[in-house]
Design a protein around this motif. Structure first.
Motif, PDB file in Angstrom:
ATOM      1  N   ALA A 180      20.000 -99.426   4.743  1.00  0.00           N
ATOM      2  CA  ALA A 180      19.048 -98.718   5.607  1.00  0.00           C
ATOM      3  C   ALA A 180      17.951 -99.684   6.020  1.00  0.00           C
ATOM      4  O   ALA A 180      17.247-100.226   5.167  1.00  0.00           O
ATOM      5  N   VAL A 181      17.818 -99.907   7.310  1.00  0.00           N
ATOM      6  CA  VAL A 181      16.830-100.852   7.826  1.00  0.00           C
ATOM      7  C   VAL A 181      15.654-100.073   8.405  1.00  0.00           C
ATOM      8  O   VAL A 181      15.778 -99.380   9.419  1.00  0.00           O
ATOM      9  N   CYS A 182      14.519-100.146   7.752  1.00  0.00           N
ATOM     10  CA  CYS A 182      13.257 -99.570   8.210  1.00  0.00           C
ATOM     11  C   CYS A 182      13.289 -98.043   8.227  1.00  0.00           C
ATOM     12  O   CYS A 182      13.525 -97.410   7.209  1.00  0.00           O
ATOM     13  N   GLN A 183      13.096 -97.442   9.380  1.00  0.00           N
ATOM     14  CA  GLN A 183      12.857 -95.999   9.530  1.00  0.00           C
ATOM     15  C   GLN A 183      13.885 -95.093   8.843  1.00  0.00           C
ATOM     16  O   GLN A 183      13.515 -94.051   8.288  1.00  0.00           O
ATOM     17  N   PRO A 184      15.182 -95.393   8.849  1.00  0.00           N
ATOM     18  CA  PRO A 184      16.136 -94.455   8.246  1.00  0.00           C
ATOM     19  C   PRO A 184      16.140 -94.414   6.725  1.00  0.00           C
ATOM     20  O   PRO A 184      16.895 -93.615   6.145  1.00  0.00           O
ATOM     21  N   GLY A 211      12.436-102.667   4.034  1.00  0.00           N
ATOM     22  CA  GLY A 211      11.221-102.455   4.810  1.00  0.00           C
ATOM     23  C   GLY A 211      11.061-101.034   5.309  1.00  0.00           C
ATOM     24  O   GLY A 211      10.829-100.810   6.498  1.00  0.00           O
ATOM     25  N   SER A 212      11.138-100.065   4.408  1.00  0.00           N
ATOM     26  CA  SER A 212      11.213 -98.661   4.807  1.00  0.00           C
ATOM     27  C   SER A 212      10.074 -97.833   4.206  1.00  0.00           C
ATOM     28  O   SER A 212       9.667 -98.058   3.064  1.00  0.00           O
ATOM     29  N   PRO A 213       9.579 -96.835   4.940  1.00  0.00           N
ATOM     30  CA  PRO A 213       8.474 -95.991   4.437  1.00  0.00           C
ATOM     31  C   PRO A 213       8.957 -94.864   3.527  1.00  0.00           C
ATOM     32  O   PRO A 213       8.838 -93.690   3.863  1.00  0.00           O
ATOM     33  N   ILE A 214       9.512 -95.213   2.382  1.00  0.00           N
ATOM     34  CA  ILE A 214       9.930 -94.189   1.425  1.00  0.00           C
ATOM     35  C   ILE A 214       8.705 -93.398   0.962  1.00  0.00           C
ATOM     36  O   ILE A 214       8.735 -92.169   0.878  1.00  0.00           O
ATOM     37  N   ILE A 357       4.216-103.134   9.115  1.00  0.00           N
ATOM     38  CA  ILE A 357       4.734-101.807   9.479  1.00  0.00           C
ATOM     39  C   ILE A 357       4.934-100.963   8.226  1.00  0.00           C
ATOM     40  O   ILE A 357       4.447 -99.832   8.136  1.00  0.00           O
ATOM     41  N   SER A 358       5.646-101.501   7.245  1.00  0.00           N
ATOM     42  CA  SER A 358       5.841-100.828   5.953  1.00  0.00           C
ATOM     43  C   SER A 358       5.263-101.725   4.859  1.00  0.00           C
ATOM     44  O   SER A 358       5.859-102.748   4.514  1.00  0.00           O
TER      45      SER A 358
END
Length: 423
Positions: A180-184, A211-214, A357-358
């Motif tokens: 999962a790359v970033c947003q997903p 790099g994701s906003p968990i 970003i994250s």
């Protein structure tokens, strides 16, 4: 209304755009004796810059024709193996005879790359896919521009993204791998949790989140702060517009890609201005390599797609305002998402030291949520000296990040040595 004005402005400027292109072609023609004069190069460079800034950027091609494996050039062919009105699942099929020549006699592990649905096309991950193609059967989510989906196809919500991930993992077969790359990231984690709870045979063997906003509450960035400071109603009133004719999705309410692009570029306005000024100088100096590099980057960066109103607003609400997943409160079609149900899915998180970003810690939060996952099936890595884009692309990704992900997937293929022989 804004979308209609944007389109009207584009078409109204068509005569100027044509004149600029004509000027560029005239002063760039080898038949023009004044082409190589100082004034000729200046006119050509100026008109080329204006033509590129005002043209429409369509969806880029994948452009992945070969991959080098063990010194052998292996042919690659993108093939669509599953579709919905919203997505095409693309398999980068590698030529079997070339693989044999490269010494690959066994099947490589199937791996799904879930591309962000956040304004750019999946081709932004071209370099990511090329890296994974060295050691995996690569599949990628190729999301469709919402303005091209007729209103009759209905809505696309956050829950639909989760369902799409589950459906595509089943296409890959038993125990595939997912990145999962970033947003997903939150949607993929939710999908994996429910598949684990259901003991789904197609639940992933490993899950890599990059790099994701968990948990966007940790190390908040400018993007996170904007989402929290503005009330939800502000996003609905200021970010959502109606697709005009003649697009197939006419009448659909969307978050336009050009609004997202403006937001991204305004965050680093000086950097983009300097890049275009350098491009102008390089054109006048005849620096072909630098010019091509600039064009390749902006051909991708300026190509954007629209998101449905419901998906965009629900993402703002679920991920950036109410933080439902890290709080253990996320519901999927009436069912509570339980990350603690994950017990046999390897988890690797990757973050960038300079990610604006994250922020650092947002992706790592997945480890605490997967509280019943054995420690030997978890791994966290923070890459020094890279920003958000460098987490999944570029030299440091290829040399330092990708080898770690590859080795983690290999461990997952072996069942993590049966959890180190049951400790």
């Amino acid at each position: 209304m804004l979308y209609t004005l944007y389109e009207a402005g584009y078409y109204a400027s068509t005569p100027f755009r044509f004149a600029t292109r004509l000027t560029r072609d005239l002063w760039g023609s080898p038949l023009n004796p004044a082409r190589d004069t100082d004034i000729g190069r200046r006119i050509f460079a100026s008109s080329d810059l204006i033509a590129n800034l005002t043209r429409r950027y369509g969806k880029p091609e994948w452009g992945i024709e070969t991959v080098e494996i063990n010194g052998v050039s292996v042919r690659v062919r993108p093939t669509v193996v599953w579709t919905s009105p919203w997505c095409r699942l693309v398999h980068f099929s590698r030529d079997v005879s070339d693989l044999r020549r490269a010494g690959r006699t066994e099947l490589d592990p199937p791996l799904l790359i879930t591309a962000p649905m956040s304004g750019h096309y999946a081709t932004l991950l071209r370099g990511t896919a090329q890296a994974f193609l060295q050691d995996h059967e690569v599949f990628i989510t190729d999301w469709i521009n919402a303005r091209d989906v007729p209103v009759l196809e209905g809505r696309f919500e956050f829950a639909d993204y989760v369902d799409h991930v589950r459906d595509m993992l089943r296409v890959l077969g038993p125990r595939p791998h997912v990145v999962a790359v970033c947003q997903p990231g939150p949607a993929v984690l939710a999908a994996a949790a429910m598949m684990a709870e259901d003991n789904d045979p197609s639940r992933p063997a490993t899950m890599t989140i990059m790099g994701s906003p968990i948990d966007a509450r940790l190390s908040p960035t400018v993007t996170n702060q904007l989402a929290e400071e503005r009330p939800f109603a502000w996003f609905k009133s200021n970010m959502i517009y109606t697709v005009p004719a003649p697009y197939p999705g006419m009448g659909r309410r969307v978050y336009p890609g050009f609004v997202q692009l403006f937001s991204f570029m305004s965050m680093n306005a000086e950097r983009h201005q300097e890049a275009h000024w350098r491009y102008l100088q390089q054109l006048m100096d005849g620096d072909g390599d630098s010019v091509e590099s600039h064009l390749a980057f902006y051909d991708e960066y300026l190509s954007v797609l629209d998101l449905t109103e419901e998906f965009y607003l629900q993402t703002v609400d679920i991920v950036f305002q109410r933080h439902l997943l890290p709080k253990g409160e996320l519901m999927h079609r009436g069912r509570l998402v339980r990350c603690d149900a994950i017990r046999d899915i390897g988890l690797l998180t990757v973050e960038g030291e300079n990610d604006d970003i994250s922020g650092i810690g947002q992706t790592q939060a997945a480890h605490a949520l997967c509280s019943n996952l054995p420690d030997d099936m978890k791994m966290d890595y923070v890459q020094p000296k890279v920003g958000h884009y460098g987490v999944f692309n570029g030299r440091r990704f290829n040399e330092e990040i990708y080898p770690r992900v590859r080795d983690f997937v290999r461990r997952g293929e072996k069942g993590f040595d049966r959890r180190e022989e049951a400790a």
